[in-house]
Design a protein around this motif. Structure first.
Motif, PDB file in Angstrom:
ATOM      1  N   ASP B  50       0.826  -1.254   0.092  1.00  0.00           N
ATOM      2  CA  ASP B  50      -0.155  -0.156  -0.073  1.00  0.00           C
ATOM      3  C   ASP B  50       0.914   1.423   0.002  1.00  0.00           C
ATOM      4  OD1 ASP B  50       0.892   0.472   2.673  1.00  0.00           O
ATOM      5  OD2 ASP B  50      -1.107  -0.201   3.489  1.00  0.00           O
ATOM      6  N   ASP B  51       0.220   2.246  -0.122  1.00  0.00           N
ATOM      7  CA  ASP B  51       0.882   3.500  -0.044  1.00  0.00           C
ATOM      8  C   ASP B  51       1.825   4.020   1.211  1.00  0.00           C
ATOM      9  OD1 ASP B  51      -0.276   4.779  -2.160  1.00  0.00           O
ATOM     10  OD2 ASP B  51      -2.056   5.866  -1.022  1.00  0.00           O
ATOM     11  N   ASP B  52       1.606   3.219   2.385  1.00  0.00           N
ATOM     12  CA  ASP B  52       2.655   3.514   3.422  1.00  0.00           C
ATOM     13  C   ASP B  52       3.643   2.344   3.331  1.00  0.00           C
ATOM     14  OD1 ASP B  52       0.812   5.519   4.425  1.00  0.00           O
ATOM     15  OD2 ASP B  52      -0.463   3.959   5.297  1.00  0.00           O
ATOM     16  N   GLY B  53       3.965   1.498   2.358  1.00  0.00           N
ATOM     17  CA  GLY B  53       4.605   0.688   2.080  1.00  0.00           C
ATOM     18  C   GLY B  53       4.564  -0.632   3.059  1.00  0.00           C
ATOM     19  N   LYS B  54       3.356  -0.861   3.413  1.00  0.00           N
ATOM     20  CA  LYS B  54       2.913  -1.777   4.107  1.00  0.00           C
ATOM     21  C   LYS B  54       2.316  -2.891   3.289  1.00  0.00           C
ATOM     22  CE  LYS B  54       2.188   0.439   8.559  1.00  0.00           C
ATOM     23  NZ  LYS B  54       1.460   0.751   9.513  1.00  0.00           N
ATOM     24  N   PHE B  55       2.746  -4.089   3.889  1.00  0.00           N
ATOM     25  CA  PHE B  55       2.376  -5.441   3.043  1.00  0.00           C
ATOM     26  C   PHE B  55       0.732  -5.742   3.187  1.00  0.00           C
ATOM     27  CE2 PHE B  55       1.403  -9.964   3.284  1.00  0.00           C
ATOM     28  CZ  PHE B  55       1.956 -10.350   1.748  1.00  0.00           C
ATOM     29  N   ALA B  56       0.000  -5.869   1.958  1.00  0.00           N
ATOM     30  CA  ALA B  56      -1.349  -5.814   2.071  1.00  0.00           C
ATOM     31  C   ALA B  56      -1.620  -7.217   1.567  1.00  0.00           C
ATOM     32  CB  ALA B  56      -2.122  -4.612   1.224  1.00  0.00           C
ATOM     33  N   PRO B 115       6.974 -13.074   1.813  1.00  0.00           N
ATOM     34  CA  PRO B 115       7.150 -11.780   2.297  1.00  0.00           C
ATOM     35  C   PRO B 115       7.717 -11.420   3.482  1.00  0.00           C
ATOM     36  CG  PRO B 115       4.976 -12.291   1.640  1.00  0.00           C
ATOM     37  CD  PRO B 115       5.702 -13.407   1.768  1.00  0.00           C
ATOM     38  N   VAL B 116       8.784 -10.575   3.684  1.00  0.00           N
ATOM     39  CA  VAL B 116       9.275 -10.262   4.987  1.00  0.00           C
ATOM     40  C   VAL B 116       8.868  -8.796   5.373  1.00  0.00           C
ATOM     41  CG1 VAL B 116      11.459 -10.184   6.387  1.00  0.00           C
ATOM     42  CG2 VAL B 116      11.431 -11.701   4.489  1.00  0.00           C
ATOM     43  N   VAL B 117       8.253  -8.783   6.862  1.00  0.00           N
ATOM     44  CA  VAL B 117       7.848  -7.556   7.192  1.00  0.00           C
ATOM     45  C   VAL B 117       8.289  -7.377   8.546  1.00  0.00           C
ATOM     46  CG1 VAL B 117       5.806  -7.961   5.978  1.00  0.00           C
ATOM     47  CG2 VAL B 117       5.832  -8.498   8.347  1.00  0.00           C
ATOM     48  N   ASP B 118       8.456  -5.921   8.971  1.00  0.00           N
ATOM     49  CA  ASP B 118       8.779  -5.583  10.233  1.00  0.00           C
ATOM     50  C   ASP B 118       7.566  -5.748  11.083  1.00  0.00           C
ATOM     51  OD1 ASP B 118       7.293  -3.251  10.100  1.00  0.00           O
ATOM     52  OD2 ASP B 118       9.021  -1.748  10.047  1.00  0.00           O
ATOM     53  N   GLU B 119       7.811  -5.251  12.685  1.00  0.00           N
ATOM     54  CA  GLU B 119       6.527  -5.675  13.571  1.00  0.00           C
ATOM     55  C   GLU B 119       5.624  -4.654  13.106  1.00  0.00           C
ATOM     56  OE1 GLU B 119       9.227  -2.398  14.737  1.00  0.00           O
ATOM     57  OE2 GLU B 119       9.701  -4.258  13.995  1.00  0.00           O
ATOM     58  N   LYS B 120       5.724  -3.787  12.403  1.00  0.00           N
ATOM     59  CA  LYS B 120       4.549  -2.824  11.801  1.00  0.00           C
ATOM     60  C   LYS B 120       4.024  -3.036  10.558  1.00  0.00           C
ATOM     61  CE  LYS B 120       5.968   1.149  14.741  1.00  0.00           C
ATOM     62  NZ  LYS B 120       6.634   2.401  14.912  1.00  0.00           N
ATOM     63  N   ASN B 121       4.337  -4.270  10.241  1.00  0.00           N
ATOM     64  CA  ASN B 121       3.933  -4.660   8.845  1.00  0.00           C
ATOM     65  C   ASN B 121       4.241  -4.066   7.717  1.00  0.00           C
ATOM     66  OD1 ASN B 121       2.435  -6.920   7.469  1.00  0.00           O
ATOM     67  ND2 ASN B 121       0.820  -5.405   7.281  1.00  0.00           N
ATOM     68  N   VAL B 122       5.539  -3.115   7.900  1.00  0.00           N
ATOM     69  CA  VAL B 122       6.335  -2.532   6.622  1.00  0.00           C
ATOM     70  C   VAL B 122       6.799  -3.654   5.951  1.00  0.00           C
ATOM     71  CG1 VAL B 122       8.077  -1.073   5.954  1.00  0.00           C
ATOM     72  CG2 VAL B 122       6.299  -0.441   7.757  1.00  0.00           C
TER      73      VAL B 122
END
Lengths: 152, 152
Positions: B50-56, B115-122
């Motif tokens: 998404d726009d915030d760089g989060k995994f959707a 996918p690899v994400v950080d704890e904020k789902n980025v």
């Protein structure tokens, strides 16, 4: 060359999934039929096998989607009239029975599965990344429990 | 637990392909756009960011083909009006930064990439079977040259 201990873990037996257990389509099937088979099984690509049991090629969702997007009009009618043999991929890396394990491991870097054929191109089955990765998991967890390993 | 010698071969560094090098689509893109991206790159599935760089989520050829086949009429018009967020797969196994190598190896039995994400789902990037299999090839060829291995 792959050493005997790694071979023991990765290739304790042949990893082949035999032909009778592999979903496939035939050259004369419609593209619509192939799309339904792929979609219902959740596979991205399957082998195409002819009447004589010979390996003819593969067909994947990418093959079908590429054709759909190329047409002027995306059409279910066309998917029903076009045959698998009209669109299938004929250039495929295959393993010929008697292949060595090093070749298999090398090819698996690039393909999710590889068809295995005999010298007359009769389809024998497939080897898959999934089966290899199961063996790797086993090796990763067991090797250093079962063996003493020292730098030469 | 994976021992230090196997770790040395399989995970000499993090295998992450960083986000900026990973093809993706956005939730508001059309399904047609996603199909064209997948088809032109030859990928079966890509992440949705998404726009915030989060995994959707992810969208794959199987997602799109499944929908096409479900419609009364297979239609390019519908692919242009429907959005990625209307059809994308929202349930995906992901790795959270700090994941251990054993988890990664276990998941790779089932997925072509994770996918690899950080704890904020980025979204940080992906790990792929391809990179793992390159390391396995290296291990298979080098381990028994470089180390003396004896049954305990």
């Amino acid at each position: 060359m792959i050493g005997p201990v790694v071979t023991h873990y990765l290739f304790p037996e042949e990893l082949l999934i035999p032909a009778e257990n592999v979903a496939h389509v035939m050259p004369e099937h419609s593209v619509m039929h192939a799309a339904l088979v792929l979609s219902s099984l959740g596979y991205n690509r399957i082998p195409v096998i002819d009447d004589d049991g010979k390996f003819a090629g593969t067909i994947g969702l990418s093959t079908i989607m590429g054709d759909l997007l190329d047409w002027d009009e995306i059409s279910g009618e066309k998917m029903k009239t076009l045959k698998v043999e009209d669109v299938m991929d004929r250039k495929n890396n295959v393993l010929v029975q008697g292949y060595d394990d090093a070749q298999l491991l090398r090819e698996m870097v690039h393909f999710n599965f590889l068809p295995v054929v005999d010298e007359k191109n009769v389809f024998l089955g497939i080897v898959t990344r999934k089966e290899i990765l199961k063996r790797i998991n086993f090796l990763a967890h067991e090797l250093e429990k079962e063996y003493r390993i020292e730098k030469k």
